[in-house]
Design a protein around this motif. Sequence first.
Motif, mmCIF file in Angstrom:
data_model
loop_
_atom_site.group_PDB
_atom_site.id
_atom_site.type_symbol
_atom_site.label_atom_id
_atom_site.label_comp_id
_atom_site.label_asym_id
_atom_site.label_seq_id
_atom_site.Cartn_x
_atom_site.Cartn_y
_atom_site.Cartn_z
ATOM 1 N N LEU A 162 9.541 -6.743 7.160
ATOM 2 C CA LEU A 162 8.316 -7.534 7.272
ATOM 3 C C LEU A 162 7.273 -6.684 7.993
ATOM 4 C CD1 LEU A 162 6.947 -10.325 6.881
ATOM 5 C CD2 LEU A 162 7.696 -10.895 9.203
ATOM 6 N N CYS A 163 6.216 -6.343 7.276
ATOM 7 C CA CYS A 163 5.122 -5.568 7.871
ATOM 8 C C CYS A 163 4.067 -6.525 8.405
ATOM 9 C CB CYS A 163 4.477 -4.652 6.827
ATOM 10 S SG CYS A 163 5.492 -3.233 6.418
ATOM 11 N N LEU A 164 3.623 -6.267 9.622
ATOM 12 C CA LEU A 164 2.619 -7.124 10.249
ATOM 13 C C LEU A 164 1.258 -6.442 10.172
ATOM 14 C CD1 LEU A 164 4.734 -8.036 13.406
ATOM 15 C CD2 LEU A 164 4.462 -9.401 11.316
ATOM 16 N N GLY A 165 0.428 -6.927 9.274
ATOM 17 C CA GLY A 165 -0.938 -6.426 9.182
ATOM 18 C C GLY A 165 -1.111 -5.323 8.149
ATOM 19 N N ARG A 166 -2.404 -5.069 7.873
ATOM 20 C CA ARG A 166 -2.755 -4.096 6.828
ATOM 21 C C ARG A 166 -2.313 -2.685 7.180
ATOM 22 N NH1 ARG A 166 -6.395 -0.407 6.070
ATOM 23 N NH2 ARG A 166 -7.201 -0.851 8.146
ATOM 24 N N VAL A 167 -2.486 -2.308 8.439
ATOM 25 C CA VAL A 167 -2.134 -0.936 8.831
ATOM 26 C C VAL A 167 -0.654 -0.674 8.589
ATOM 27 C CG1 VAL A 167 -1.936 0.626 10.811
ATOM 28 C CG2 VAL A 167 -4.037 -0.674 10.461
ATOM 29 N N ALA A 168 0.184 -1.611 8.985
ATOM 30 C CA ALA A 168 1.628 -1.431 8.765
ATOM 31 C C ALA A 168 1.936 -1.394 7.269
ATOM 32 C CB ALA A 168 2.415 -2.545 9.451
ATOM 33 N N GLY A 169 1.348 -2.321 6.516
ATOM 34 C CA GLY A 169 1.639 -2.405 5.075
ATOM 35 C C GLY A 169 1.190 -1.171 4.316
ATOM 36 N N THR A 170 -0.050 -0.759 4.543
ATOM 37 C CA THR A 170 -0.571 0.368 3.755
ATOM 38 C C THR A 170 0.126 1.671 4.125
ATOM 39 O OG1 THR A 170 -2.382 0.639 5.340
ATOM 40 C CG2 THR A 170 -2.871 -0.611 3.348
ATOM 41 N N ASN A 171 0.469 1.833 5.382
ATOM 42 C CA ASN A 171 1.148 3.073 5.774
ATOM 43 C C ASN A 171 2.592 3.120 5.296
ATOM 44 O OD1 ASN A 171 -0.651 4.954 7.327
ATOM 45 N ND2 ASN A 171 -1.084 3.036 8.396
ATOM 46 N N MET A 172 3.234 1.996 5.260
ATOM 47 C CA MET A 172 4.610 1.992 4.729
ATOM 48 C C MET A 172 4.614 2.233 3.227
ATOM 49 S SD MET A 172 7.012 1.689 6.912
ATOM 50 C CE MET A 172 8.435 1.045 6.052
ATOM 51 N N LEU A 173 3.689 1.589 2.530
ATOM 52 C CA LEU A 173 3.721 1.623 1.064
ATOM 53 C C LEU A 173 2.881 2.751 0.466
ATOM 54 C CD1 LEU A 173 3.421 -2.224 0.567
ATOM 55 C CD2 LEU A 173 5.442 -0.830 0.086
ATOM 56 N N LYS A 174 2.066 3.386 1.307
ATOM 57 C CA LYS A 174 1.175 4.447 0.830
ATOM 58 C C LYS A 174 0.271 3.946 -0.291
ATOM 59 C CE LYS A 174 2.931 7.200 3.770
ATOM 60 N NZ LYS A 174 2.248 7.135 5.077
ATOM 61 N N ILE A 175 -0.294 2.784 -0.027
ATOM 62 C CA ILE A 175 -1.260 2.234 -0.971
ATOM 63 C C ILE A 175 -2.513 1.866 -0.186
ATOM 64 C CG2 ILE A 175 0.349 1.393 -2.713
ATOM 65 C CD1 ILE A 175 0.220 -1.370 -1.395
ATOM 66 N N ASN A 176 -3.625 1.846 -0.880
ATOM 67 C CA ASN A 176 -4.870 1.499 -0.224
ATOM 68 C C ASN A 176 -5.280 0.101 -0.676
ATOM 69 O OD1 ASN A 176 -7.192 1.603 1.223
ATOM 70 N ND2 ASN A 176 -8.303 2.918 -0.222
ATOM 71 N N GLU A 177 -4.628 -0.890 -0.107
ATOM 72 C CA GLU A 177 -4.873 -2.271 -0.520
ATOM 73 C C GLU A 177 -5.350 -3.087 0.667
ATOM 74 O OE1 GLU A 177 -5.112 -3.525 -3.250
ATOM 75 O OE2 GLU A 177 -3.548 -2.980 -4.678
ATOM 76 N N SER A 178 -6.022 -4.175 0.358
ATOM 77 C CA SER A 178 -6.381 -5.111 1.423
ATOM 78 C C SER A 178 -5.141 -5.928 1.783
ATOM 79 C CB SER A 178 -7.481 -6.051 0.935
ATOM 80 O OG SER A 178 -6.961 -6.840 -0.117
ATOM 81 N N LEU A 179 -5.186 -6.521 2.937
ATOM 82 C CA LEU A 179 -4.076 -7.399 3.320
ATOM 83 C C LEU A 179 -3.941 -8.543 2.319
ATOM 84 C CD1 LEU A 179 -1.914 -8.119 5.466
ATOM 85 C CD2 LEU A 179 -3.628 -9.567 6.535
ATOM 86 N N GLY A 180 -5.086 -9.064 1.882
ATOM 87 C CA GLY A 180 -5.068 -10.171 0.929
ATOM 88 C C GLY A 180 -4.309 -9.830 -0.349
#
Length: 265
Positions: free
Chosen positions: A199-217
């Motif tokens: 479970l990634c908390l927030g955009r920074v965690a999500g985008t850095n884990m997945l290496k994608i440039n997406e919004s949190l939404g």
Amino acid sequence: MATEQTPNLAADLERFVKEQASRFGDVISYVPVPLTVGSIVLPPAHTPLPVGDRKTAVVLDEGLAGLEAKLAPYKDEKWMSATSLDIMQQEIHDCQKCALGATRNKLVFGVGNQQSKVLVIGEAPGADEDEQGEPFVGRAGQLLNKMLAAVNFERSDVYIANILKSRPPNNRDPKPEEVAACEPYLWKQILLLQPKLILCLGRVAGTNMLKINESLGKMRGQIYDFHGIQLMVTYHPAALLRNPDWKHGAWEDLKKFRAMFEALG
Ligand code: URA
């Protein structure tokens, strides 16, 4: 199943549902899904996720072998031979790979159940975490504990880490070079922990884990495949403290995450 419930169990379930709804905070109200046992609405967290709902948006390599491959450049570094999280923590506690090593107070390695199937990933330590050397111990951490409890996880049931292990000054966003220096540690932690869910908390965690440039939404609501591990992204608790109206969406995400956990069996 419905007719097998005893009156006591039914009452227990009803109480459980109400508790989960209230534990998460005052803004959240419980929204039932249409799954009932007699007259009782089951906690949605215990609803297995229909297979058709599982959206794999990004597949990064085939399983953990891909993560091992990404760690190959570091194979001669001492921490890479760590066979446990405790050993690894000792090996990196005075890391100076990026400039944050000079300004931090304590390196924040990670905390929790080393046998857990669940890894929670935040962004970077704040002032309280830097002081205590433990992730999510400040106000955001207290809300994280409530978020976890709302879907029946104790803090000690899961493992918690961050993208960065050192505090950025004034809590600014991590710089790319800081992430590049620090993320191999997180990958190694994942190999040692072998979680089934992240479970990634927030955009920074999500985008850095997945290496994608997406919004949190865009990331919320998706189930990603991180080297064979199911990964979801939800709001950072600090964002929920600033925007309490978003708690409802976080609650929906967490119910889905709990359902994924239940589906593991
Ligand atoms: N915010 C984070 O992202 N991580 C922490 O450990 C604390 C606050």
